[in-house]
Design an enzyme around this catalytic site. Structure first.
Site, mmCIF file in Angstrom:
data_model
loop_
_atom_site.group_PDB
_atom_site.id
_atom_site.type_symbol
_atom_site.label_atom_id
_atom_site.label_comp_id
_atom_site.label_asym_id
_atom_site.label_seq_id
_atom_site.Cartn_x
_atom_site.Cartn_y
_atom_site.Cartn_z
ATOM 1 N N SER A 137 2.986 7.993 -24.066
ATOM 2 C CA SER A 137 2.378 6.652 -23.028
ATOM 3 C C SER A 137 2.053 7.631 -21.690
ATOM 4 O O SER A 137 2.750 8.298 -21.108
ATOM 5 C CB SER A 137 3.216 5.531 -22.877
ATOM 6 N N ASP A 190 -3.822 0.028 -22.528
ATOM 7 C CA ASP A 190 -2.767 -0.280 -22.607
ATOM 8 C C ASP A 190 -2.929 -0.920 -20.637
ATOM 9 O O ASP A 190 -2.680 -0.002 -19.970
ATOM 10 C CB ASP A 190 -1.255 -0.102 -22.261
ATOM 11 N N LYS A 264 9.286 -4.094 -28.753
ATOM 12 C CA LYS A 264 10.073 -4.020 -28.029
ATOM 13 C C LYS A 264 11.636 -4.303 -28.517
ATOM 14 O O LYS A 264 11.765 -5.333 -28.041
ATOM 15 C CB LYS A 264 9.996 -3.720 -26.242
ATOM 16 N N GLY A 292 8.059 1.598 -25.474
ATOM 17 C CA GLY A 292 8.543 2.232 -24.960
ATOM 18 C C GLY A 292 9.072 1.941 -23.471
ATOM 19 O O GLY A 292 8.076 1.434 -22.972
#
Length: 368
Positions: A137, A190, A264, A292
């Site tokens: 990410s 995202d 998550k 994460g």
């Protein structure tokens, strides 16, 4: 199984690099470690993934400490536990919300139970994979060229998927520039709820870039508008913040709000609920991946275990410890080789908490 003691430790660890999203910048990580100790002296460990501020969701480090101390830990100390599923399905069922607090204590009990069964947490959950694919990410950078430099570096390290944080004004031009530099890499965006349906034309423009998915473009509690948006996009929508439970996932799937779900563990209230969402999604052909929360190695270990389940078919965010920390608090640290992490087969989470390093970063603790 009788829990005789629970220890809460609050830690503060500095990130190697600031992590920027549409809702703010993180320079370090304050978090709670939970250690559950059975009457025969075995310890189970987990991590509370709540942030200091209520930006990702409504929970914070302080609220989680309060809920753990005043509500959840007393329940655990007063009851025998035959199986970890009882924690969320029975013992905590009357307490509304507070998913990250619940998950932290439930996760420690899962680790403890796996150790008592002399099996790995991954196997206990029904995991079948020996290795898991991982991506990375990438937060919002100072420039688009900096983003491309990070991609080049992570590509050389073998990562198998690249997630770019976006927001209005940092989206189409960024994706266009990255796609021109890297036409074929697995790429996703995202948004962390930075858009509304008024931005639909802007979001539709992302259809031209062959993205794996757009993650959580609309409001953090929404599944209705996401259904409308998904009906007008070719690119799959992935829901993150909107999914807190099996019921949320069931309704989102029925409405057509998404084609992919990000799990998550903390967000959905623990490993038991995550496993239920896994089975439901598998039944409906909805692929999963594990997100994460800038976890230390202990939280990262739980992510590795859940990702070993068969319907986690897309690379997740569980990157190597060395991308985030000068040193991690587990032995060995989480490492990535050719874009994969080997799922440990040692009992429990498969990594050993390093008490010396934990105490180094600890700001305070309390034993119950």
């Amino acid at each position: 199984m009788k829990i005789k003691q629970v220890v809460l430790r609050q830690l503060k660890m500095e990130l190697l690099y600031p992590f920027v999203t549409s809702f703010g910048t993180e320079y370090d990580r304050d978090f709670i470690l939970v250690e559950a100790i059975s009457d025969d002296g075995i310890s189970g460990w987990a991590e509370c993934v709540a942030m200091v501020d209520p930006f990702y969701n409504e929970e914070t480090v302080k609220t989680c400490w309060h809920i753990l101390e005043d509500h959840l830990i007393p329940i655990i100390l007063q009851n025998e536990i035959e199986h970890p599923d009882e924690v969320s399905e029975k013992l905590f069922s009357h307490i509304r919300g507070n998913y990250m607090a619940k998950s932290a204590l439930e996760g420690a009990i899962w680790d403890l139970y796996a150790k008592k069964q002399n099996t790995s947490l991954a196997s206990l959950l029904g995991g079948t994979k020996k290795k898991i694919d991982v991506g990375v990410s990438i937060g919002i950078k100072d420039s688009m060229d900096s983003t491309i430099e990070v991609i080049a570096s992570r590509l050389a390290e073998g990562y198998k998927r690249f997630k770019l944080k976006i927001k209005p004004g940092w989206d189409i031009e960024l994706i266009d520039k990255v796609r021109k530099a890297y036409p074929d890499i697995p790429l996703m965006a995202d948004a962390n709820s930075a858009y509304t349906l008024r931005d639909i034309d802007r979001l539709k423009a992302l259809d031209d870039y062959n993205l794996m998915m757009i993650e959580q473009p609309l409001a953090y509690h929404d599944i209705i508008d996401h259904a409308e948006l998904q009906s007008r996009l070719r690119t799959p929508i992935c829901l993150d913040e909107s999914i807190h439970s099996f019921e949320d996932a069931r309704k989102a799937i029925k409405l057509g709000s998404c084609k992919i779900i990000n799990i998550k563990i903390g967000r959905v209230g623990g490993l038991t609920e995550a496993s239920k969402i896994h089975d439901l999604s598998q039944e409906h052909g909805i692929p999963l991946w594990c997100g994460g929360m800038l976890e230390s190695g202990i939280g990262r270990a739980h992510n590795i275990a859940i990702t070993s389940l068969p319907n986690f078919t897309l690379p997740g965010d569980t990157a190597a410890s060395s991308l985030y920390w000068a040193e991690d608090i587990i032995e060995p640290e989480v490492t990535v080789e050719n874009g994969t992490i080997t799922v440990p087969d040692a009992p429990g989470i498969g990594y050993e908490p390093n008490l010396e390093k934990i105490e180094k970063y600890m700001t305070h603790s309390k034993t119950y």
